[in-house]
Design a protein around this motif. Structure first.
Motif, mmCIF file in Angstrom:
data_model
loop_
_atom_site.group_PDB
_atom_site.id
_atom_site.type_symbol
_atom_site.label_atom_id
_atom_site.label_comp_id
_atom_site.label_asym_id
_atom_site.label_seq_id
_atom_site.Cartn_x
_atom_site.Cartn_y
_atom_site.Cartn_z
ATOM 1 N N GLY A 195 0.815 -1.211 0.000
ATOM 2 C CA GLY A 195 0.000 0.000 0.000
ATOM 3 C C GLY A 195 0.846 1.257 0.000
ATOM 4 O O GLY A 195 0.518 2.250 -0.675
ATOM 5 N N ILE A 196 1.939 1.224 0.740
ATOM 6 C CA ILE A 196 2.861 2.365 0.753
ATOM 7 C C ILE A 196 3.457 2.575 -0.638
ATOM 8 O O ILE A 196 3.542 3.711 -1.138
ATOM 9 N N ASN A 197 3.854 1.481 -1.265
ATOM 10 C CA ASN A 197 4.454 1.597 -2.606
ATOM 11 C C ASN A 197 3.447 2.141 -3.618
ATOM 12 O O ASN A 197 3.795 2.937 -4.496
ATOM 13 N N GLU A 198 2.173 1.724 -3.497
ATOM 14 C CA GLU A 198 1.148 2.251 -4.388
ATOM 15 C C GLU A 198 0.919 3.735 -4.128
ATOM 16 O O GLU A 198 0.733 4.527 -5.071
ATOM 17 N N ALA A 199 0.949 4.111 -2.848
ATOM 18 C CA ALA A 199 0.786 5.527 -2.516
ATOM 19 C C ALA A 199 1.942 6.354 -3.074
ATOM 20 O O ALA A 199 1.736 7.481 -3.550
ATOM 21 N N LYS A 200 3.139 5.802 -3.038
ATOM 22 C CA LYS A 200 4.283 6.490 -3.638
ATOM 23 C C LYS A 200 4.081 6.642 -5.141
ATOM 24 O O LYS A 200 4.394 7.696 -5.719
ATOM 25 N N ARG A 201 3.570 5.578 -5.781
ATOM 26 C CA ARG A 201 3.319 5.646 -7.216
ATOM 27 C C ARG A 201 2.323 6.747 -7.557
ATOM 28 O O ARG A 201 2.431 7.394 -8.604
ATOM 29 N N GLN A 202 1.366 6.968 -6.631
ATOM 30 C CA GLN A 202 0.371 8.025 -6.814
ATOM 31 C C GLN A 202 0.901 9.392 -6.370
ATOM 32 O O GLN A 202 0.153 10.363 -6.351
ATOM 33 N N LYS A 203 2.183 9.437 -6.002
ATOM 34 C CA LYS A 203 2.857 10.678 -5.593
ATOM 35 C C LYS A 203 2.192 11.307 -4.367
ATOM 36 O O LYS A 203 2.013 12.529 -4.281
ATOM 37 N N ALA A 204 1.834 10.458 -3.410
ATOM 38 C CA ALA A 204 1.215 10.932 -2.174
ATOM 39 C C ALA A 204 2.277 11.401 -1.197
ATOM 40 O O ALA A 204 3.404 10.892 -1.165
ATOM 41 N N ASP A 205 1.901 12.365 -0.392
ATOM 42 C CA ASP A 205 2.763 12.796 0.713
ATOM 43 C C ASP A 205 2.513 11.966 1.965
ATOM 44 O O ASP A 205 3.423 11.759 2.769
ATOM 45 N N LEU A 206 1.267 11.535 2.139
ATOM 46 C CA LEU A 206 0.871 10.810 3.350
ATOM 47 C C LEU A 206 -0.125 9.726 2.956
ATOM 48 O O LEU A 206 -1.050 9.965 2.184
ATOM 49 N N VAL A 207 0.054 8.513 3.526
ATOM 50 C CA VAL A 207 -0.890 7.426 3.308
ATOM 51 C C VAL A 207 -1.425 6.980 4.667
ATOM 52 O O VAL A 207 -0.665 6.832 5.630
ATOM 53 N N VAL A 208 -2.739 6.799 4.738
ATOM 54 C CA VAL A 208 -3.415 6.470 5.994
ATOM 55 C C VAL A 208 -3.990 5.061 5.907
ATOM 56 O O VAL A 208 -4.706 4.733 4.949
ATOM 57 N N PHE A 209 -3.692 4.248 6.902
ATOM 58 C CA PHE A 209 -4.234 2.902 6.998
ATOM 59 C C PHE A 209 -5.274 2.860 8.132
ATOM 60 O O PHE A 209 -5.471 3.838 8.841
ATOM 61 N N SER A 210 -5.927 1.723 8.312
ATOM 62 C CA SER A 210 -7.056 1.655 9.240
ATOM 63 C C SER A 210 -6.638 1.236 10.653
ATOM 64 O O SER A 210 -5.493 0.867 10.921
ATOM 65 N N GLU A 211 -7.607 1.268 11.537
ATOM 66 C CA GLU A 211 -7.418 0.952 12.956
ATOM 67 C C GLU A 211 -6.867 -0.468 13.143
ATOM 68 O O GLU A 211 -7.370 -1.425 12.563
ATOM 69 N N LEU A 212 -5.805 -0.572 13.963
ATOM 70 C CA LEU A 212 -5.179 -1.854 14.296
ATOM 71 C C LEU A 212 -4.863 -2.684 13.055
ATOM 72 O O LEU A 212 -4.957 -3.918 13.058
ATOM 73 N N CYS A 213 -4.454 -1.996 11.975
ATOM 74 C CA CYS A 213 -4.161 -2.703 10.729
ATOM 75 C C CYS A 213 -2.977 -3.650 10.877
ATOM 76 O O CYS A 213 -2.902 -4.669 10.178
ATOM 77 N N ILE A 214 -2.065 -3.337 11.769
ATOM 78 C CA ILE A 214 -0.878 -4.175 11.945
ATOM 79 C C ILE A 214 -1.253 -5.593 12.340
ATOM 80 O O ILE A 214 -0.710 -6.574 11.819
ATOM 81 N N CYS A 215 -2.207 -5.733 13.249
ATOM 82 C CA CYS A 215 -2.576 -7.060 13.759
ATOM 83 C C CYS A 215 -3.930 -7.535 13.272
ATOM 84 O O CYS A 215 -4.254 -8.720 13.401
#
Length: 560
Positions: free
Chosen positions: A25-45
């Motif tokens: 998701g971070i790599n896709e956000a970089k491809r879209q030339k984003a400054d900030l990418v936001v993920f959801s609550e407790l996405c890690i686990c």
């Protein structure tokens, strides 16, 4: 500044998969030339992790994942949700937290304030609420970051002293960001957009709301992440029940250049919370949630194929149609098990349904097995008259056969019971209540008829005779459901008042329902809690489903 939302489907405790998904998701956000990418609550686990968070090793793996992810937060800011240890050890030792990652470092951490403990939620069991509030600085912007429930109190709820955003507004933020894991139900879907817009209008700040998608056993998360500008204009709506990564460029004045999405109806067109059960309400969303719930449950449990009993009735027909759509027609096996009391049209209807769906099916008559069991029990039953014992014996015979085939071929048995039956105890333990997943257990009987018509919206998939004939368990001659239960249109409305709206008997009677009927229905609900306590997980589509969201004592005496 370009900000994108990463609406993703996580697998609870699958750190390798979740971490890689976030990195992608971070790599896709970089491809879209984003400054900030936001993920959801407790996405890690994954959400809800429940008692997993009581394992120290589980929390260690969360931090290890963050360390891995932050290496990819080099030229882009990343907001992720994860449990966080409480270094003060005052109260509980964990927070429900959001981490800001940038320049390969953890640049900030915020904690959830309002920990829900209602319905399916039990966060205060695990987490300590925030006791300090701070905006996060990123590229000259001041971010007011909240987590899910935090935006549902606008300062007018007497249960809370103040809203978290009221605290954050003291620090003059430039925008609001909310990391969420907000589940689907056919009412909440509308309330959510309304409450997000209410925050925007109150605080006059743009809102970036990122919600999870995916199904976690019985809970379905629908995504539907949203972006509003500071004027309350809906600028971006991510799809329902699907993954997506998208965002907008936020202008200095808090506006964006995006047009309002055409597939989102204005809040003014939404109906208020219904005081009566509306069978048509969001039926297309309910259909999608059930298909999504089946598919995701099988995927995450590494199950491949399903089996179910096909009776020629409406419940099994809708379950079969949903399962074929979710898993593919070749992966759903229907077993027709006529008894001495089954009508010929029921067998014909079930066969026609499978032919239309093109799924494999078998016909296994249970006459001989049933007669053999009756003969075995004859010395015990003596010559006592035919009763519910003989009826249930047919149902348990079918349950045994289904489970035998499921074991032999590694199928998962889908249960076809509906909410009206489960509420009133109109089902047989170890018979038609057997199964690994309850597909329709949160759908009232009349909702299922509406679902059937929706499934047939473009062509006849479910034969019309299944929809129009009187429902029957066919466990004795000429049996009809109405012999044992009130008419479903009335029954469902009373059940809705009692279960979803938590209305007491006097309140329900005041709506014009027959007093004796109300007392009878409520008694049936309360005295059959022991049955529901032994039932399989149910895909949740309502505001109050049986299972983890409705916890009633089995031995309680209230209104019974």
């Amino acid at each position: 500044m370009k900000i994108v939302l990463a609406q993703q489907n996580y697998h609870i405790g699958n750190f390798e998969s979740n971490t890689q998904k976030i990195i992608d998701g971070i790599n896709e956000a970089k491809r879209q030339k984003a400054d900030l990418v936001v993920f959801s609550e407790l996405c890690i686990c994954g959400y809800p992790p429940r008692d997993f968070v009581e394992f120290n090793d589980f929390i260690n793996k969360c931090y290890e994942a963050i360390d891995r992810i932050k290496e990819h937060a080099d030229t882009i800011g990343v907001l992720v949700g994860s449990p966080a240890r409480n270094p003060t050890i005052e109260g509980k030792d964990l927070f429900n937290a959001a981490f800001l990652l940038y320049d390969k470092q953890v640049k900030g951490e915020v904690h959830k304030t309002l920990l829900p403990t209602y319905d399916i939620f039990d966060e205060y069991r695990y987490f300590e609420p925030a006791y300090e509030w701070k905006v996060l600085e990123f590229k000259g912007k001041r971010l007011a970051v909240t987590i899910c429930e935090d935006i549902w109190n606008l300062g007018d709820n007497p249960l809370y002293r103040s809203a978290p955003m009221d605290k954050l507004m003291e620090q003059n933020p430039d925008l609001m960001i909310n990391l969420s894991a907000s589940p689907f139900d056919y009412i909440h879907e509308e309330e959510r957009q309304s409450i997000i817009k209410a925050n925007v209008l109150k605080y006059k700040l743009p809102m970036f709301y990122c919600n999870a998608t995916g199904s976690q056993t019985e809970i379905v998360f629908d995504g539907a992440s949203l972006i509003f500008d500071k004027n309350g204009k809906l600028c971006k709506a991510l799809p329902l029940f699907d993954e997506a990564i998208d965002g907008v460029i936020l202008n200095e004045d808090g506006t964006t250049n995006c047009e309002t999405p055409s597939d989102i109806k204005p809040i003014s067109q939404y109906k208020p919370n219904p005081t009566e059960l509306d069978y048509e309400r969001n039926i297309s969303f309910i259909h999608r949630a059930l298909v999504f719930g089946i598919r995701d449950y099988f995927t995450k449990m590494n199950f491949k194929q399903a089996i179910l009993g096909s009776s020629g009735g409406i419940d099994s027909a809708v379950t079969l149609a949903l399962a074929c759509e979710a898993l593919g027609k070749d992966n759903v096996r229907a077993i027709l098990m006529p008894s001495p009391y089954s009508t010929s049209h029921s067998v014909d209807d079930a066969v026609n349904l499978s032919k239309k769906l093109q799924n494999p099916y078998d016909i296994i008559r249970i006459d001989q097995v049933y007669e053999s069991l009756l003969g075995t029990l004859k010395p015990v039953f003596n010559d006592l008259p035919f009763s519910i014992a003989e009826e249930n014996l047919q149902s348990r015979t079918r349950g045994n056969l289904l489970m035998a085939i499921a074991n032999k071929f590694n199928y998962i048995l889908l249960n076809t019971s509906n909410k009206s039956e489960l509420a009133t105890g109109y089902g047989t333990l170890y018979g038609d209540m057997a199964g690994g997943l309850g597909v329709l257990g949160d759908c009232y009987k009349m909702q299922i008829y509406t679902l059937a018509k929706y499934i047939n919206r473009n062509e006849e998939i479910i034969p019309d005779n299944i929809i129009t004939k009187p429902p029957s368990a066919e466990l004795r001659p000429d049996q009809k459901d109405i012999d044992s239960l009130p008419d479903y249109p009335v029954l469902d409305q009373v059940l809705y008042q009692y279960i979803e709206r938590r209305q007491g008997p006097n309140e329900i009677k005041a709506k014009g329902f027959d007093a004796q009927l109300v007392d009878r229905i409520i008694k049936l609900v309360n005295t059959n809690e022991y049955k529901r306590n032994q039932f399989c997980p149910i895909i949740r589509i309502s505001p109050k489903a049986f299972g983890v969201g409705r916890r009633m004592p089995i031995v309680g005496k209230y209104l019974s």
